[in-house]
Design an enzyme around this catalytic site. Structure first.
Site, PDB file in Angstrom:
ATOM      1  N   THR A  42      -0.794  -0.451  -1.724  1.00  0.00           N
ATOM      2  CA  THR A  42      -2.199  -0.839  -1.586  1.00  0.00           C
ATOM      3  C   THR A  42      -2.958   0.042  -0.594  1.00  0.00           C
ATOM      4  O   THR A  42      -4.154  -0.124  -0.417  1.00  0.00           O
ATOM      5  CB  THR A  42      -2.306  -2.299  -1.122  1.00  0.00           C
ATOM      6  N   HIS A  47       3.005   1.700   6.725  1.00  0.00           N
ATOM      7  CA  HIS A  47       2.836   1.420   8.142  1.00  0.00           C
ATOM      8  C   HIS A  47       4.156   0.939   8.712  1.00  0.00           C
ATOM      9  O   HIS A  47       5.160   0.873   8.014  1.00  0.00           O
ATOM     10  CB  HIS A  47       1.702   0.423   8.382  1.00  0.00           C
ATOM     11  N   HIS A  50       6.506  -1.553   7.049  1.00  0.00           N
ATOM     12  CA  HIS A  50       7.352  -1.028   5.986  1.00  0.00           C
ATOM     13  C   HIS A  50       8.573  -0.323   6.557  1.00  0.00           C
ATOM     14  O   HIS A  50       9.607  -0.247   5.915  1.00  0.00           O
ATOM     15  CB  HIS A  50       6.583   0.004   5.154  1.00  0.00           C
ATOM     16  N   LYS A  84      -2.439 -13.570   2.355  1.00  0.00           N
ATOM     17  CA  LYS A  84      -3.774 -13.013   2.490  1.00  0.00           C
ATOM     18  C   LYS A  84      -4.832 -14.086   2.275  1.00  0.00           C
ATOM     19  O   LYS A  84      -4.691 -14.930   1.409  1.00  0.00           O
ATOM     20  CB  LYS A  84      -3.979 -11.906   1.449  1.00  0.00           C
ATOM     21  N   ARG A  88      -8.587 -10.182  -2.903  1.00  0.00           N
ATOM     22  CA  ARG A  88      -7.782  -9.036  -3.259  1.00  0.00           C
ATOM     23  C   ARG A  88      -8.714  -7.996  -3.870  1.00  0.00           C
ATOM     24  O   ARG A  88      -9.492  -8.285  -4.776  1.00  0.00           O
ATOM     25  CB  ARG A  88      -6.688  -9.431  -4.239  1.00  0.00           C
ATOM     26  N   GLN A 173       7.858 -10.624  -9.762  1.00  0.00           N
ATOM     27  CA  GLN A 173       8.801  -9.999  -8.848  1.00  0.00           C
ATOM     28  C   GLN A 173      10.236 -10.291  -9.284  1.00  0.00           C
ATOM     29  O   GLN A 173      11.115  -9.437  -9.185  1.00  0.00           O
ATOM     30  CB  GLN A 173       8.554 -10.496  -7.417  1.00  0.00           C
ATOM     31  N   ASP A 194       9.389 -12.863   4.773  1.00  0.00           N
ATOM     32  CA  ASP A 194       8.314 -13.577   4.081  1.00  0.00           C
ATOM     33  C   ASP A 194       8.502 -13.537   2.575  1.00  0.00           C
ATOM     34  O   ASP A 194       7.866 -14.277   1.840  1.00  0.00           O
ATOM     35  CB  ASP A 194       6.943 -12.988   4.476  1.00  0.00           C
ATOM     36  N   LYS A 229       2.651 -10.720  15.095  1.00  0.00           N
ATOM     37  CA  LYS A 229       2.989  -9.530  14.338  1.00  0.00           C
ATOM     38  C   LYS A 229       2.837  -8.290  15.208  1.00  0.00           C
ATOM     39  O   LYS A 229       1.870  -8.139  15.916  1.00  0.00           O
ATOM     40  CB  LYS A 229       2.050  -9.390  13.147  1.00  0.00           C
ATOM     41  N   LYS A 232       0.041  -3.589  15.314  1.00  0.00           N
ATOM     42  CA  LYS A 232      -1.407  -3.574  15.182  1.00  0.00           C
ATOM     43  C   LYS A 232      -2.015  -2.811  16.352  1.00  0.00           C
ATOM     44  O   LYS A 232      -1.585  -2.954  17.483  1.00  0.00           O
ATOM     45  CB  LYS A 232      -1.956  -5.008  15.206  1.00  0.00           C
ATOM     46  N   THR A 233      -3.007  -2.020  16.074  1.00  0.00           N
ATOM     47  CA  THR A 233      -3.758  -1.365  17.133  1.00  0.00           C
ATOM     48  C   THR A 233      -5.220  -1.700  16.923  1.00  0.00           C
ATOM     49  O   THR A 233      -5.565  -2.426  15.997  1.00  0.00           O
ATOM     50  CB  THR A 233      -3.618   0.166  17.059  1.00  0.00           C
TER      51      THR A 233
END
Length: 410
Positions: A42, A47, A50, A84, A88, A173, A194, A229, A232-233
């Site tokens: 996506t 990141h 992953h 989310k 989407r 899936q 998750d 989590k 993140k920045t």
RNA sequence: GGAUGGGUUCCCGAGCGGCCAAAGGGAGCGGACUGUAAAUCCGUUGUCGCAGACUACGAUGGUUCGAAUCCAUCCCCAUCCA
């Protein structure tokens, strides 16, 4: 006899849940196992979230097993709803194909691709041509809505609402897993915790439909010690692409992780031997900074290469410990147009250097006393940089304690 | 399809005709303190050369001197009923 990779994953803290621990461990100990992890393309870069998954794959490959990286250009075509709240966004097939190619490039740094080695597959290959009725008859019948609703991940969703699409995401899936089982003899799906119910149901589907063993295994998510989590920045995720997250920022992110999180990061994100990881993680007080340096350097080198990591490290040392080499810090090259347009006003320069998101933001920073040029505090909003300062090595503009940019004339 | 309650700034969430660029909290950013950590305290958080102007409260129109607040239509979401 080499160590069982199952034990390695367990020791390093990857393991979260497993459908058949004993059976799987045995299997991993005695034969080459084909397994897969899915990634939805996506964005145009992976990141750090992953990356944990990639690490687990790398450990598996090093132990002699065969990884399949599944790129979900089919599932991402509609968008993954899990977790989310935002709409989407629909992505074109072309965009997805491009993103997937970016993923592939980044993955090849950690995994070895080739004949009999790691492979990349696209679930669009079988999902796009799928016929709805066939799919429902062949696959849909194996899924009990009652049972799905008792799953933890759906329970939470029940409060906020659940669409039919979200329910069927699990089917898709699961079908991926089945398809890989048929095509490649893939018997294990791994993924973030998750994904547990999606993965587990895929394994169940194979067991029921094919009457063959299949396994589900989930790995830890990268979270801070207080459960938030990680990765993140201010700009969003910690991307592996240096265009989206500069090597220097990447290095700094790890240099600055919380004391409590260093050990976990070292064990999940690097290949350092565990006794070394434990030693570094338990350094007392200020010495823990040593562990952070190792983490930052090692991980940066893994992702961006030794050269880049060295540059980032020496830049960091230079800025924080008065070393010499400034070549690795982010640099902003001003064209003559930039110079005339900005008038070398500090507020404009902050924006050009991406240290401020807008001129208003820049103004606030200066008013708050957070902006320095060559270590001199910028006191007034209307300050203008002396043109001679951007000659040669340029001027170092600093926001706060940790954000630097070198301003230099083209 | 029907009934009811909603859609507010990065997120959660107040506001219900002017005092609203919008309370409060979270998160972020800056300052102090430190170990380039955490905790704590202070400041800050729409854009534009500040005063001031402009753009914002699901969308589009309307009523008003004046709307996030009222009306209409539409789109989305939740709950219950079908």
């Amino acid at each position: 006899m080499e160590r069982n990779v199952y034990d390695i994953l367990e020791e390093r803290g990857f393991l979260k849940q497993c459908s058949h621990p004993e059976e799987l461990r045995d299997l991993l100990g005695k034969e080459k196992v084909t397994f897969y992890i899915g990634f939805d393309p996506t964005a145009d870069s992976l990141h750090i979230g992953h990356y944990v998954a990639l690490m687990s794959m790398a450990h598996m490959q090093r132990a002699g097993h065969r990884p399949i990286a599944l790129l979900g250009n089919g599932t991402a075509f509609i968008g993954d709803p899990s977790g989310k709240t935002d709409m989407r966004t629909l992505m074109s097939k072309e965009q997805l194909a491009y993103n997937a190619s970016c993923f592939q490039k980044q993955m090849s740094r950690l995994l070895e691709f080739g004949e009999g080695k790691a492979t990349i597959v696209y679930n669009g290959d079988w999902l796009y041509p799928l016929n709805f009725l066939d799919f429902m008859r062949d696959i849909g019948v194996y899924f009990s809505v009652n049972r799905m609703l008792t799953a933890e991940c759906y329970k939470q969703r029940m409060e906020r609402g659940l669409t039919f699409f979200e329910m069927s995401y699990m089917l898709m899936q699961s079908y991926d897993f089945l398809e890989l089982n048929r095509r490649y003899g893939c018997v294990l799906q791994m993924g973030g915790d998750d994904q547990w119910s999606n993965i587990l149901n895929g394994a169940d589907l194979i067991r029921r439909k094919e009457q063959k063993p299949a396994f589900a295994l989930t790995t830890a998510l990268l979270t801070t010690s207080d459960g938030k989590k990680m990765g993140k920045t201010e700009k969003g995720a910690v991307w592996l692409d240096k265009e989206k997250c500069s090597v220097y920022d990447f290095y700094q992110y790890w240099r600055n992780v919380g004391d409590q999180d260093v050990e976990k990061c070292l064990s999940l994100l690097t290949f350092l031997p565990m006794d070394e990881v434990r030693r570094l993680g338990s350094l007392p007080g200020e010495q823990i900074n040593e562990a952070k340096r190792v983490l930052a350097y090692t991980l940066t080198a893994q992702v961006h290469g030794e050269e880049e990591a060295k540059a980032a490290q020496s830049a960091a040392e230079a800025l924080f410990a008065n070393g010499a080499d400034l070549s690795g810090i982010p640099t902003c090259v001003l064209s003559s147009d930039d110079i005339s347009a900005s008038g070398l006003r500090v507020t404009d320069l902050l924006v050009l250097a991406k240290l401020a998101s807008s001129k208003s933001d820049a103004r606030r920073l200066i008013e708050g006393g957070g902006v320095f040029i060559n270590d001199e505090k910028v006191s007034t909003v209307s300050d203008i940089l002396d043109a001679t300062k951007i000659e040669r090595d340029g001027a170092i503009i600093r926001k706060g304690k940790k954000s630097y940019c070198r301003i230099i004339k083209a």
